[in-house]
Design a protein around this motif. Structure first.
Motif, PDB file in Angstrom:
ATOM      1  N   THR A  28       0.829  -1.207   0.000  1.00  0.00           N
ATOM      2  CA  THR A  28       0.000   0.000   0.000  1.00  0.00           C
ATOM      3  C   THR A  28       0.863   1.255   0.000  1.00  0.00           C
ATOM      4  O   THR A  28       0.344   2.363   0.050  1.00  0.00           O
ATOM      5  CB  THR A  28      -0.917   0.032   1.237  1.00  0.00           C
ATOM      6  OG1 THR A  28      -0.102  -0.037   2.408  1.00  0.00           O
ATOM      7  CG2 THR A  28      -1.894  -1.126   1.236  1.00  0.00           C
ATOM      8  N   GLU A  31       3.444   7.114  -2.713  1.00  0.00           N
ATOM      9  CA  GLU A  31       3.430   8.534  -2.389  1.00  0.00           C
ATOM     10  C   GLU A  31       3.462   9.358  -3.658  1.00  0.00           C
ATOM     11  O   GLU A  31       4.074   8.982  -4.654  1.00  0.00           O
ATOM     12  CB  GLU A  31       4.645   8.900  -1.509  1.00  0.00           C
ATOM     13  CG  GLU A  31       4.597   8.270  -0.128  1.00  0.00           C
ATOM     14  CD  GLU A  31       5.759   8.734   0.738  1.00  0.00           C
ATOM     15  OE1 GLU A  31       6.525   9.586   0.257  1.00  0.00           O
ATOM     16  OE2 GLU A  31       5.877   8.243   1.866  1.00  0.00           O
ATOM     17  N   LYS A  36      -2.138  13.930  -1.732  1.00  0.00           N
ATOM     18  CA  LYS A  36      -2.221  12.819  -0.798  1.00  0.00           C
ATOM     19  C   LYS A  36      -3.088  11.747  -1.442  1.00  0.00           C
ATOM     20  O   LYS A  36      -4.270  11.968  -1.690  1.00  0.00           O
ATOM     21  CB  LYS A  36      -2.819  13.280   0.523  1.00  0.00           C
ATOM     22  CG  LYS A  36      -2.457  12.381   1.690  1.00  0.00           C
ATOM     23  CD  LYS A  36      -2.784  13.048   3.011  1.00  0.00           C
ATOM     24  CE  LYS A  36      -2.326  12.156   4.164  1.00  0.00           C
ATOM     25  NZ  LYS A  36      -2.642  12.773   5.466  1.00  0.00           N
ATOM     26  N   GLU A  38      -4.322   7.541  -2.269  1.00  0.00           N
ATOM     27  CA  GLU A  38      -4.499   6.151  -1.870  1.00  0.00           C
ATOM     28  C   GLU A  38      -4.358   5.319  -3.141  1.00  0.00           C
ATOM     29  O   GLU A  38      -4.723   5.775  -4.225  1.00  0.00           O
ATOM     30  CB  GLU A  38      -5.866   5.927  -1.236  1.00  0.00           C
ATOM     31  CG  GLU A  38      -6.073   6.686   0.068  1.00  0.00           C
ATOM     32  CD  GLU A  38      -7.453   6.484   0.657  1.00  0.00           C
ATOM     33  OE1 GLU A  38      -8.176   5.574   0.165  1.00  0.00           O
ATOM     34  OE2 GLU A  38      -7.818   7.226   1.575  1.00  0.00           O
ATOM     35  N   ARG A  57      -4.886   4.707  -8.577  1.00  0.00           N
ATOM     36  CA  ARG A  57      -4.840   5.751  -7.567  1.00  0.00           C
ATOM     37  C   ARG A  57      -6.155   6.524  -7.429  1.00  0.00           C
ATOM     38  O   ARG A  57      -6.953   6.597  -8.353  1.00  0.00           O
ATOM     39  CB  ARG A  57      -3.729   6.752  -7.919  1.00  0.00           C
ATOM     40  CG  ARG A  57      -2.425   6.106  -8.333  1.00  0.00           C
ATOM     41  CD  ARG A  57      -1.312   7.114  -8.502  1.00  0.00           C
ATOM     42  NE  ARG A  57      -1.623   8.153  -9.464  1.00  0.00           N
ATOM     43  CZ  ARG A  57      -0.802   9.171  -9.722  1.00  0.00           C
ATOM     44  NH1 ARG A  57       0.346   9.268  -9.088  1.00  0.00           N
ATOM     45  NH2 ARG A  57      -1.124  10.096 -10.611  1.00  0.00           N
ATOM     46  N   GLU A  60      -6.935  10.878  -1.615  1.00  0.00           N
ATOM     47  CA  GLU A  60      -7.339  10.368  -0.318  1.00  0.00           C
ATOM     48  C   GLU A  60      -8.677  10.974   0.114  1.00  0.00           C
ATOM     49  O   GLU A  60      -8.862  12.187   0.083  1.00  0.00           O
ATOM     50  CB  GLU A  60      -6.276  10.694   0.732  1.00  0.00           C
ATOM     51  CG  GLU A  60      -6.573  10.078   2.092  1.00  0.00           C
ATOM     52  CD  GLU A  60      -5.490  10.377   3.110  1.00  0.00           C
ATOM     53  OE1 GLU A  60      -4.954   9.428   3.690  1.00  0.00           O
ATOM     54  OE2 GLU A  60      -5.189  11.567   3.314  1.00  0.00           O
ATOM     55  N   GLY A  61      -9.603  10.116   0.506  1.00  0.00           N
ATOM     56  CA  GLY A  61     -10.918  10.561   0.948  1.00  0.00           C
ATOM     57  C   GLY A  61     -11.968  10.563  -0.137  1.00  0.00           C
ATOM     58  O   GLY A  61     -13.154  10.537   0.146  1.00  0.00           O
ATOM     59  N   ARG A 134      -9.630  16.321  -7.197  1.00  0.00           N
ATOM     60  CA  ARG A 134      -9.515  16.925  -5.873  1.00  0.00           C
ATOM     61  C   ARG A 134     -10.522  18.057  -5.695  1.00  0.00           C
ATOM     62  O   ARG A 134     -11.192  18.148  -4.666  1.00  0.00           O
ATOM     63  CB  ARG A 134      -8.099  17.459  -5.670  1.00  0.00           C
ATOM     64  CG  ARG A 134      -7.877  18.068  -4.277  1.00  0.00           C
ATOM     65  CD  ARG A 134      -6.582  18.856  -4.223  1.00  0.00           C
ATOM     66  NE  ARG A 134      -6.616  19.958  -5.183  1.00  0.00           N
ATOM     67  CZ  ARG A 134      -5.593  20.763  -5.411  1.00  0.00           C
ATOM     68  NH1 ARG A 134      -4.456  20.579  -4.797  1.00  0.00           N
ATOM     69  NH2 ARG A 134      -5.697  21.744  -6.306  1.00  0.00           N
TER      70      ARG A 134
END
Length: 318
Positions: A28, A31, A36, A38, A57, A60-61, A134
């Motif tokens: 996992t 970077e 940011k 996941e 990818r 994040e969130g 984003r």
């Protein structure tokens, strides 16, 4: 590879595994210097390159996949395979443009970037840029925050505007408890034929002398509940009734938000507060009564009624 960049990273990774033979890794660690992220990590063959490292990818969130990036070891490109890949994509998508050291293809519904990576090369497929993903995510989170804030404000307002008790007796109290509290306050009731009502006459509450106050109760056969209260002011005329109605309206509007309506006689009806139960509706009403000729001889031609409830504490269903 004929798989739409859509859905979650898990769904896309599973399709790469089941349809294209990639192996999903337990790794996992991924970077990105700008966002940011996941990621789901896979290994497998991409185009003419074996053993590629693939990161599926998302921001994040966020929920949706934002991009797929393939890392190609430099040893796999010694024979010019990477240039062959660029030529292949030029034929398929049109001549590439330069983009910060990358080859860039703008295609319908997305973009492809291919370029040198430290220790090798990379190819990135994205339906939208990470910034677009984003921004969409941040817009959605801001809306959720605003909705949550509005709901919290409404909940706080509802709690503040909820009718909880009257004459010191909490709604929902049992008949026995309410009777004890009222007798301590007003003495014995003037009328209590059964356990559904306690009536007092000529009693003062909140600085107002009421001609009668009726405390109402509901029962499920075992338990009883204080579920309503009616205050009556007698009025000698319609104008007298309107003055007394406005006096009550002013008194209660200091605490509750009140709206007005009109009854069948064209007189105002005031509605305010929230009920103490989960039922929809209002906490109380203030209206003008016009008695028929028989009652008018006993009471007065008009009256003003401030009514709380009746609230429903007994939930019955088949």
């Amino acid at each position: 590879m004929d798989i739409p960049i859509a859905g979650t990273i898990e769904q896309f990774a599973n399709r790469l595994a089941s349809e294209k033979g990639f192996t999903i890794s337990d790794r996992t660690d991924y970077e990105d210097p700008n966002f940011k992220m996941e990621a789901k990590i896979l290994f497998g063959k991409f185009e003419m390159f074996d053993d590629c490292f693939v990161a599926v990818r998302k921001i994040e969130g966020a929920n949706e996949i934002s991009s797929v990036i393939i890392f190609i070891d430099s040893l796999k490109t010694l024979n010019g395979e990477f240039d062959q890949l660029v030529e292949q994509y030029d034929k398929k998508y049109g001549k590439h443009s330069g983009y910060w050291g990358n080859r860039n293809w703008e295609i319908k519904g997305g973009r492809i970037l291919a370029g040198e990576e430290e220790g090798g090369y990379h190819v990135v497929f994205m339906e939208k840029t990470e910034k677009e993903i984003r921004d969409a995510y941040m817009e959605r989170k801001m809306k959720e925050f605003k909705d949550s804030l509005f709901n919290n404000i409404m909940e706080v307002q509802r709690k503040a505007q909820t009718v909880k008790e009257i004459c010191g007796v909490p709604f929902g109290s049992s008949y026995e408890k309410a009777k004890e509290m009222l007798e301590n306050k007003y003495g014995y009731s003037d009328y209590n034929p059964d356990k559904t009502v306690l009536t007092y006459t000529h009693k003062t509450y909140a600085g107002i002398m009421f001609d009668s106050i009726h405390f109402l109760f509901q029962s499920d056969g075992i338990h009883s509940y204080f579920n309503g209260c009616v205050f009556i002011l007698d009025a000698k005329s319609l104008s007298d009734a309107k003055k007394k109605q406005e006096m009550l309206h002013k008194k209660l509007s200091d605490k509750y938000f009140i709206i007005d309506d009109t009854d069948s006689n064209g007189n105002k009806v005031y509605l305010g507060g929230y009920p103490p139960t989960s039922d929809d509706g209002v906490g109380f009403s203030i209206e003008i009564l016009k008695y028929d000729s028989k009652l008018a001889r006993i009471y007065t031609p008009y009256g003003v009624r401030l009514a709380y409830g009746r609230y429903n504490y007994v939930k019955e269903e088949f």
